[in-house]
Design an enzyme around this catalytic site. Structure first.
Site, PDB file in Angstrom:
ATOM      1  N   HIS A 207       0.703  -1.464   0.022  1.00  5.35           N
ATOM      2  CA  HIS A 207       0.170  -0.021  -0.058  1.00  5.35           C
ATOM      3  C   HIS A 207       0.917   1.007   0.053  1.00  5.35           C
ATOM      4  O   HIS A 207       1.856   1.486   0.762  1.00  5.35           O
ATOM      5  CB  HIS A 207      -0.964   0.017   1.224  1.00  5.35           C
ATOM      6  CG  HIS A 207      -2.057   1.163   1.106  1.00  5.35           C
ATOM      7  ND1 HIS A 207      -3.236   0.532   0.476  1.00  5.35           N
ATOM      8  CD2 HIS A 207      -2.293   2.369   1.391  1.00  5.35           C
ATOM      9  CE1 HIS A 207      -4.109   1.612   0.669  1.00  5.35           C
ATOM     10  NE2 HIS A 207      -3.396   2.663   0.933  1.00  5.35           N
TER      11      HIS A 207
ATOM     12  N   ASP B  28     -14.422   2.925   7.312  1.00  2.00           N
ATOM     13  CA  ASP B  28     -13.260   3.608   6.508  1.00  2.00           C
ATOM     14  C   ASP B  28     -14.098   4.559   5.467  1.00  2.00           C
ATOM     15  O   ASP B  28     -13.604   5.600   5.099  1.00  2.00           O
ATOM     16  CB  ASP B  28     -12.085   2.804   6.002  1.00  2.00           C
ATOM     17  CG  ASP B  28     -11.116   3.768   5.214  1.00  2.00           C
ATOM     18  OD1 ASP B  28     -10.463   4.721   6.155  1.00  2.00           O
ATOM     19  OD2 ASP B  28     -10.930   3.702   4.085  1.00  2.00           O
TER      20      ASP B  28
ATOM     21  N   ARG C 222     -13.506  12.952   5.846  1.00  2.00           N
ATOM     22  CA  ARG C 222     -12.247  13.539   5.754  1.00  2.00           C
ATOM     23  C   ARG C 222     -11.773  14.377   4.728  1.00  2.00           C
ATOM     24  O   ARG C 222     -11.237  15.455   4.746  1.00  2.00           O
ATOM     25  CB  ARG C 222     -11.133  12.679   6.419  1.00  2.00           C
ATOM     26  CG  ARG C 222     -11.324  11.863   7.604  1.00  2.00           C
ATOM     27  CD  ARG C 222     -10.354  10.871   7.767  1.00  2.00           C
ATOM     28  NE  ARG C 222      -9.005  11.106   7.427  1.00  2.00           N
ATOM     29  CZ  ARG C 222      -8.171   9.953   6.853  1.00  2.00           C
ATOM     30  NH1 ARG C 222      -8.653   8.759   6.657  1.00  2.00           N
ATOM     31  NH2 ARG C 222      -6.976  10.350   6.798  1.00  2.00           N
TER      32      ARG C 222
ATOM     33  N   SER D  89      -6.787   4.213   8.888  1.00  2.00           N
ATOM     34  CA  SER D  89      -7.509   4.001   7.487  1.00  2.00           C
ATOM     35  C   SER D  89      -6.673   2.896   6.570  1.00  2.00           C
ATOM     36  O   SER D  89      -7.237   2.174   6.155  1.00  2.00           O
ATOM     37  CB  SER D  89      -7.541   5.369   6.741  1.00  2.00           C
ATOM     38  OG  SER D  89      -7.822   5.182   5.508  1.00  2.00           O
TER      39      SER D  89
ATOM     40  N   LYS E 191      -7.748  -1.379   6.723  1.00  2.00           N
ATOM     41  CA  LYS E 191      -8.091  -2.097   5.368  1.00  2.00           C
ATOM     42  C   LYS E 191      -6.948  -3.311   4.910  1.00  2.00           C
ATOM     43  O   LYS E 191      -7.458  -4.098   4.664  1.00  2.00           O
ATOM     44  CB  LYS E 191      -7.901  -1.183   4.298  1.00  2.00           C
ATOM     45  CG  LYS E 191      -9.291  -0.272   4.269  1.00  2.00           C
ATOM     46  CD  LYS E 191      -8.989   0.894   3.169  1.00  2.00           C
ATOM     47  CE  LYS E 191      -7.969   1.972   3.099  1.00  2.00           C
ATOM     48  NZ  LYS E 191      -8.316   3.205   2.670  1.00  2.00           N
TER      49      LYS E 191
HETATM   50  N1  URA Z   1      -4.577   6.144   1.913  1.00  2.00           N
HETATM   51  C1  URA Z   1      -5.685   5.882   2.709  1.00  2.00           C
HETATM   52  O1  URA Z   1      -6.218   4.512   2.460  1.00  2.00           O
HETATM   53  N2  URA Z   1      -6.323   6.439   3.644  1.00  2.00           N
HETATM   54  C2  URA Z   1      -5.635   7.601   4.053  1.00  2.00           C
HETATM   55  O2  URA Z   1      -6.115   8.074   4.926  1.00  2.00           O
HETATM   56  C3  URA Z   1      -4.566   8.006   3.326  1.00  2.00           C
HETATM   57  C4  URA Z   1      -4.222   7.363   2.060  1.00  2.00           C
END
Ligand code: URA
Length: 432
Positions: free
Chosen positions: A81, A160, A167, A182, A186
Site C-alpha cells: 500500500h 473507513d 475527511r 485508515s 483495510k
Molecule cells: N490512503 C488511505 O487509504 N487512507 C488515508 O487516510 C490516506 C491514504
C-alpha cells in the site's frame, strides 16, 4: 456515554478509551452518530492527535466494522500500500514482480481523489478489466495465478468508507492516527500475512516532511506487527511526480514500459526496492537474494507475463497491454515549453496532480467521472537543465476550454534557478 462527551474529551486533548472509540465507530456505521458529529471528532483528532494505544484501538474497531477476509489457506500472501502520490503506479509493477517470484499477491486497492491517483482507476482504463470481484473469485484467482488486484469489497471496512469521505471534505485527511488507522484497518481486514508500505513524503504527499512520514511509517509498522503481520515500510520521495506519466491510461503505458525493461529509472528503482522487501519477507532469504530475484523477474520478462495473466484473468483486453498504441487518445495535446533557460529547481507534485485532475484525469468530487486518457507526460524533471522554449511536458485532454488555465497552472508548479538544486534521495528511509 454519548458522542458529545467524546468530542468534548478529545477537544480537551484527553485520550479516548476503547469503549469510547468503539461507540464512535459503531455509531457512524449504524447512523446513530451524525456526519456533523463524526466530522467534529475527526477535526478534534486531527488537531489534538491520538496516542499509539488509541490509534491501535481505532484501527482494530475500524477493521472489524465489516468482513475480515480469511485467505490463510494461501499463505504466505502479500499486500502493498502506498500513502498516495502523483504518478505513483508502483503497485502495478511491484505486484507482478513479486508474483513472478512466487509470492501470492492478494491486493485491495483504492481510487484516486483530489491530486492523488488510484490503482483501481488506472486498472479500469484497460478495456474490460473487472476490479470488483467477489471474495470467492478473489481467493480463487490468487490461488490459480498468484495475483489479484481488486477494489475493496463492499463490506470491507465500511467505517473507513464513511470516515474517508468525511475527511476528504472537512480538511482532516493529513492526520497521522487517521491515515494509519485508515490504511492499516483495510490491510488487516484484507487478510494478507505480509504488508509492504510505501510512505510518501514531499509536496505531493499527505506527509510533507520526512519526519512526519517516518512517524507514520513507524505507527503503521507497529500496528501490523502487533496484529501478527510481517510489516515493513519504505519512505520514498514524492516531492516530484514519480516517473514521467500522470493519468490513468498514460500510467498503464508506463507500467508496461517498465515491465518490458524500459521506462524511467526513478520508478524502476522504487519498484525493485518494494518488490525485494516483499520477497525478502515472504521467502525468508537474504535481502541481496531478494533483490536479485526481483531484478531477474523484471529482466527476464516473467513480471510482464504476470501482468498479462492478471489482466486476462480479470477480463481485461490483453491486446492493449501488447500494443499500448490501442489506448484511446485525447482530442487535444498541448506542449508546455520552458519560459526561461535554467535548472528546474522544484516541481510541486500536488499542483501537478491538480493540473492532471483539471485535464480530466482525476476527480475533484467523489462522484466525478474520470477521463481515462487525460493526463500529463513530463519531458523534464527536477534537477534538469532546460533551454527556453524546450517542451517541459505534454498535456492530454478532451476539455478544450481549460487548455490555457491548465498550462498556466502547470508552469506555476515549477520554479527555475541558475544553479543546480541539491539532488533528493529517492528512498529516504526504511522501517522494519
Ligand atoms: N490512503 C488511505 O487509504 N487512507 C488515508 O487516510 C490516506 C491514504
Amino acid at each position: 456515554m454519548n458522542i458529545i462527551e467524546i468530542i468534548e474529551k478529545k477537544k480537551r486533548k484527553e485520550a479516548l478509551s476503547e469503549a469510547e472509540i468503539a461507540y464512535f465507530i459503531n455509531g457512524i456505521c449504524d447512523g446513530t452518530v451524525a456526519d456533523y458529529q463524526a466530522s467534529a471528532l475527526l477535526m478534534a483528532i486531527c488537531l489534538n492527535g491520538m496516542n499509539a494505544e488509541e490509534t491501535a484501538v481505532l484501527t482494530d474497531k475500524m477493521a472489524h466494522s465489516g468482513d475480515m477476509l480469511d485467505i490463510s489457506a494461501l499463505s504466505p500472501t502479500a499486500d502493498k500500500h502506498s500513502t498516495g502520490g502523483v504518478g505513483d503506479k508502483t503497485s502495478l509493477i511491484v505486484a507482478p514482480i513479486a508474483a513472478a517470484c512466487g509470492v501470492n499477491i492478494a491486493k485491495m486497492s483504492g481510487r484516486g481523489l483530489g491530486h492523488t491517483g488510484g490503482t483501481i482507476d488506472k486498472l479500469e482504463s484497460i478495456p474490460g478489466f473487472q476490479t470488483e470481484l467477489s471474495d470467492t473469485a478473489f481467493f480463487e484467482q490468487v490461488e490459480r495465478i498468484g495475483i489479484a488486484i481488486v477494489a475493496q469489497s463492499k463490506n470491507l471496512v465500511p467505517a473507513d468508507k464513511i470516515l474517508y469521505a468525511l475527511r476528504d471534505v472537512t480538511a482532516t485527511v493529513n492526520s497521522l492516527p487517521l491515515i494509519a488507522s485508515s490504511i492499516m484497518s483495510k490491510k488487516l481486514a484484507a487478510g494478507a500475512d505480509i504488508i509492504e508500505l510505501d510512505v510518501k513524503t514531499g509536496s505531493g504527499a499527505f506527509m510533507k516532511t520526512k519526519e512526519d512520514a517516518m512517524a507514520l511509517a513507524k505507527a503503521m509498522v507497529n500496528i501490523g506487527k502487533a496484529n501478527g503481520k510481517k510489516t515493513a515500510a519504505l519512505i520514498t520521495d514524492m516531492d516530484t511526480p514519480l516517473g514521467a506519466n500522470i493519468g490513468n491510461s498514460l500510467e498503464i503505458n508506463e507500467v508496461i514500459a517498465v515491465l518490458r525493461g524500459e521506462g524511467p529509472d526513478d520508478l524502476k528503482k522504487i519498484c525493485l526496492a518494494l518488490a525485494a522487501n516483499i520477497i525478502f519477507m515472504a521467502k525468508n532469504c537474504t535481502k541481496e537474494a531478494a533483490q536479485d530475484l526481483a531484478a531477474a523477474a523484471l529482466a527476464n520478462g516473467e513480471a510482464y507475463k504476470k501482468l498479462k495473466e492478471m489482466v486476462a484473468a480479470q477480463g481485461g483486453d490483453v491486446r492493449f497491454i501488447e500494443n499500448p498504441a490501442l489506448f484511446p487518445q485525447t482530442a487535444y495535446t498541448i506542449d508546455v515549453c520552458a519560459p526561461r533557460s535554467g535548472y528546474i529547481a522544484e516541481m510541486n507534485a500536488e499542483a501537478i496532480g491538480m493540473t492532471a485532475a483539471m485535464l480530466g484525469a482525476g476527480r475533484v468530487k467523489k462522484e466525478d467521472s474520470i477521463d481515462m486518457s487525460a493526463g500529463i507526460v513530463l519531458h523534464a524533471k527536477t534537477g534538469e537543465y532546460v533551454k527556453e522554449g524546450t517542451p517541459l511536458a505534454t498535456l492530454y485532454t478532451n476539455r478544450e476550454n481549460i487548455k490555457t488555465t491548465a498550462c498556466k497552472q502547470f508552469l506555476h508548479a515549477l520554479t527555475f534557478s541558475d544553479t543546480a538544486p541539491q539532488p533528493h534521495a529517492l528512498i529516504m528511509g526504511e522501517v522494519i
